[in-house]
Design a protein around this motif. Structure first.
Motif, PDB file in Angstrom:
ATOM      1  N   PRO A  87      53.540  42.086  42.916  1.00 34.21           N
ATOM      2  CA  PRO A  87      52.671  41.135  42.207  1.00 34.21           C
ATOM      3  C   PRO A  87      53.452  40.147  41.350  1.00 34.21           C
ATOM      4  O   PRO A  87      53.248  40.039  40.146  1.00 34.21           O
ATOM      5  CB  PRO A  87      51.801  42.065  41.346  1.00 34.21           C
ATOM      6  N   TYR A 111      42.651  47.069  52.537  1.00 37.02           N
ATOM      7  CA  TYR A 111      42.393  46.338  51.303  1.00 37.02           C
ATOM      8  C   TYR A 111      40.888  46.189  51.112  1.00 37.02           C
ATOM      9  O   TYR A 111      40.105  46.412  52.043  1.00 37.02           O
ATOM     10  CB  TYR A 111      43.033  44.946  51.356  1.00 37.02           C
ATOM     11  N   ASP A 115      41.221  43.384  45.837  1.00 37.13           N
ATOM     12  CA  ASP A 115      42.685  43.370  45.848  1.00 37.13           C
ATOM     13  C   ASP A 115      43.257  41.963  45.772  1.00 37.13           C
ATOM     14  O   ASP A 115      44.478  41.803  45.702  1.00 37.13           O
ATOM     15  CB  ASP A 115      43.213  44.054  47.112  1.00 37.13           C
ATOM     16  N   SER A 259      47.788  38.642  45.251  1.00 39.97           N
ATOM     17  CA  SER A 259      47.402  39.985  44.837  1.00 39.97           C
ATOM     18  C   SER A 259      46.767  39.943  43.452  1.00 39.97           C
ATOM     19  O   SER A 259      47.267  39.270  42.545  1.00 39.97           O
ATOM     20  CB  SER A 259      48.645  40.890  44.796  1.00 39.97           C
ATOM     21  N   SER A 260      45.668  40.649  43.283  1.00 37.87           N
ATOM     22  CA  SER A 260      44.969  40.654  41.987  1.00 37.87           C
ATOM     23  C   SER A 260      45.789  41.339  40.896  1.00 37.87           C
ATOM     24  O   SER A 260      45.456  41.234  39.717  1.00 37.87           O
ATOM     25  CB  SER A 260      43.614  41.345  42.122  1.00 37.87           C
ATOM     26  N   ARG A 261      46.856  42.022  41.273  1.00 35.30           N
ATOM     27  CA  ARG A 261      47.750  42.643  40.287  1.00 35.30           C
ATOM     28  C   ARG A 261      48.718  41.637  39.673  1.00 35.30           C
ATOM     29  O   ARG A 261      49.451  41.963  38.739  1.00 35.30           O
ATOM     30  CB  ARG A 261      48.538  43.786  40.947  1.00 35.30           C
ATOM     31  N   THR A 262      48.738  40.421  40.196  1.00 35.54           N
ATOM     32  CA  THR A 262      49.632  39.382  39.691  1.00 35.54           C
ATOM     33  C   THR A 262      49.225  38.981  38.275  1.00 35.54           C
ATOM     34  O   THR A 262      48.040  38.744  38.012  1.00 35.54           O
ATOM     35  CB  THR A 262      49.582  38.145  40.601  1.00 35.54           C
TER      36      THR A 262
END
Length: 325
Positions: A87, A111, A115, A259-262
């Motif tokens: 991310p 996914y 995500d 990525s949503s974790r970024t």
């Protein structure tokens, strides 16, 4: 100094310190090549748009941007790769709502829509129904309607993969005409166009961007525009509605996601750079030359488009009308 004031100063200093890493990270980003994952084969609409986006985005970011084609499973292979990527903002996904919200309604995917974080749309284009120019059975859309109704499965119809806008347009047309095609699913428009030109399939549902060169060369003919209005690149081709057969909207929106974790600061940096890239006169011209429109929006607007498509596809899946081939 009172304890209260000392406490406020301590909290303020801590908060200021917490912003320093994010500011430094955004300023130093990107520090290596940025990859745009295209989840379809080369030669199709998404791939062609990806190539022109990569050039303009590279200028906006001041860094090399490359396209990596990862076709398969209606886009799920490439999307899964991005969902699992580090991310750090250096791996992006170029896709429409079909890959993000429709394909997971049809099959197990690595996914979910949660995500991904939408950044901005980059392009919108019309869809057309194509046939070979030398196919005497299908001189126009009325011929296609009559021929397909004369016997279920008589026409082999291609689309770019399960859950894609092309697939949804095919389903809409089957419903509209009260008929069924023999459906052939591909890993993108490129392979489908090759088979249409070679006579392996009879018709194909495709975006103007990837089919325009074949229409202009005279190898293929557009039987109808699958959208609410005619397309500027093909002003002589009428819509299904104008031909008197009802409404089909195959307008295709493509955007970039991460990525949503970024971290939010990197997402903001990317979103701003993408909007700058889409406004680049060279990208505007390149998109127009392809028969489409360079088109950007905020992450929130892109998110609303995804939600709207999810509402449609989830309902179709519950009704049993949306299935993987």
């Amino acid at each position: 100094m009172t304890f209260y004031r000392r406490g406020l100063l301590t909290l303020s200093a801590a908060a200021a310190g917490a912003t320093i890493p994010s500011i430094a990270r955004a300023q130093s980003f990107p520090n290596r090549t940025v990859t745009i994952v295209v989840p379809f084969a080369p030669g199709g609409n998404t791939d062609l748009v990806g190539r022109i986006v990569a050039t303009s985005l590279g200028k906006a970011l001041g860094q090399t941007v490359v396209v990596d084609n990862r076709p398969g499973a209606g886009g799920a292979v490439g999307a899964g790769q991005v969902a699992r990527s580090a991310p750090d903002g250096h791996t992006l996904l170029l896709a429409g709502g079909g890959v993000i919200v429709t394909v997971p309604e049809m099959a197990s995917t690595p996914y979910t829509r949660a995500d991904f974080a939408p950044l901005s749309l980059v392009n919108r284009s019309s869809m057309v129904l194509l046939a070979r120019s030398n196919d005497a059975r299908l001189r126009n859309f009325a011929d296609l309607a009559a021929y397909s109704r004369s016997g279920e499965g008589k026409l082999n119809a291609g689309h770019s993969g399960p859950g894609t806008p092309n697939h949804l347009a095919l389903l809409q047309l089957e419903n509209l005409l009260g008929t069924k095609f023999t459906v052939v699913s591909y890993r993108g428009s490129g392979p489908a166009l090759s088979d249409l030109l070679g006579g392996q399939i009879d018709v194909h549902f495709d975006q103007v961007t990837s089919s325009l060169q074949h229409i202009r060369s005279g190898a293929l003919k557009a039987l109808a525009v699958l959208g609410p209005t005619t397309d500027p690149a093909l002003p002589e081709v009428k819509t299904v509605s104008q031909l008197g057969f009802g409404e089909i909207d195959g307008t295709t929106y493509i955007g970039l996601l991460v990525s949503s974790r970024t971290p939010p600061d990197l997402r903001d940096r990317l979103a701003g750079a993408i909007r700058e890239a889409v406004a680049d006169p060279q990208m505007v011209k390149s998109a127009r030359d392809l028969g489409s429109e360079a088109y950007s929006c905020t992450p929130e607007e892109f998110g609303r488009i995804l939600e709207a498509e999810y509402a449609i596809s989830s309902r179709a899946a519950r009704d049993g009308r949306l299935k993987a081939d």
